[in-house]
Design a protein around this motif. Structure first.
Motif, PDB file in Angstrom:
ATOM      1  N   GLN A   1       0.830  -1.204   0.000  1.00 51.21           N
ATOM      2  CA  GLN A   1       0.000   0.000   0.000  1.00 51.21           C
ATOM      3  C   GLN A   1       0.866   1.257   0.000  1.00 51.21           C
ATOM      4  OE1 GLN A   1      -2.399  -0.850   3.469  1.00 51.21           O
ATOM      5  NE2 GLN A   1      -4.147  -1.491   2.221  1.00 51.21           N
ATOM      6  N   ASP A   2       1.951   1.247   0.776  1.00 55.19           N
ATOM      7  CA  ASP A   2       2.877   2.382   0.779  1.00 55.19           C
ATOM      8  C   ASP A   2       3.498   2.579  -0.602  1.00 55.19           C
ATOM      9  OD1 ASP A   2       2.378   2.857   3.445  1.00 55.19           O
ATOM     10  OD2 ASP A   2       4.203   1.839   4.158  1.00 55.19           O
TER      11      ASP A   2
ATOM     12  N   ARG B   1       0.951   4.137  -2.874  1.00 54.28           N
ATOM     13  CA  ARG B   1       0.805   5.565  -2.569  1.00 54.28           C
ATOM     14  C   ARG B   1       1.969   6.371  -3.131  1.00 54.28           C
ATOM     15  NH1 ARG B   1      -0.148   3.821   2.782  1.00 54.28           N
ATOM     16  NH2 ARG B   1      -2.330   3.356   3.021  1.00 54.28           N
TER      17      ARG B   1
ATOM     18  N   SER C   1       1.680   6.510  -6.900  1.00 53.19           N
ATOM     19  CA  SER C   1       0.579   7.399  -7.255  1.00 53.19           C
ATOM     20  C   SER C   1       1.000   8.853  -7.079  1.00 53.19           C
ATOM     21  CB  SER C   1      -0.638   7.097  -6.387  1.00 53.19           C
ATOM     22  OG  SER C   1      -1.683   7.979  -6.679  1.00 53.19           O
ATOM     23  N   HIS C   2       1.702   9.141  -5.988  1.00 54.53           N
ATOM     24  CA  HIS C   2       2.179  10.502  -5.728  1.00 54.53           C
ATOM     25  C   HIS C   2       3.185  10.925  -6.806  1.00 54.53           C
ATOM     26  CE1 HIS C   2       3.177  14.043  -3.409  1.00 54.53           C
ATOM     27  NE2 HIS C   2       4.458  13.710  -3.444  1.00 54.53           N
TER      28      HIS C   2
END
Length: 94
Positions: free
Chosen positions: A44-45, A48, A51-52
């Motif tokens: 998940q990290d 993220r 995505s960032h």
């Protein structure tokens, strides 16, 4: 009578063995479960972060596209083009 005495002891031992085995299995299960949870958090990290990064690249791309569009407009806009002075033209009339 010996048989009746042996059966409860044997049954008690089997119950204890079963409980010990269950505890071992649950402790192993908990370790596997915790490892899976940690892996999910890591993934998940990573999602993220990616995505960032993707959002930043989009923003940079938009900014770069906007500045390229402005530069392109500046180059192609007639009022921004160089003026050429033409002299010595003769105009022939009727």
């Amino acid at each position: 009578m010996d048989m009746l005495y042996v059966c409860p002891n044997r049954l008690e031992q089997q119950v204890k063995d079963k409980e010990r085995l269950e505890k071992e299995m649950y402790s192993r299960f908990v370790m596997v479960l915790n490892e899976k949870k940690a892996k999910i958090r890591d993934l998940q990290d990573t999602v993220r972060q990616l995505s960032h990064t993707k959002d930043q690249q989009k923003d940079e791309g938009r900014t770069q596209s906007d500045s390229e569009a402005v530069q392109s407009e500046e180059r192609s806009h007639p009022s921004q083009e160089s003026t050429i002075l033409i002299t010595g033209l003769l105009v022939y009339g009727k």
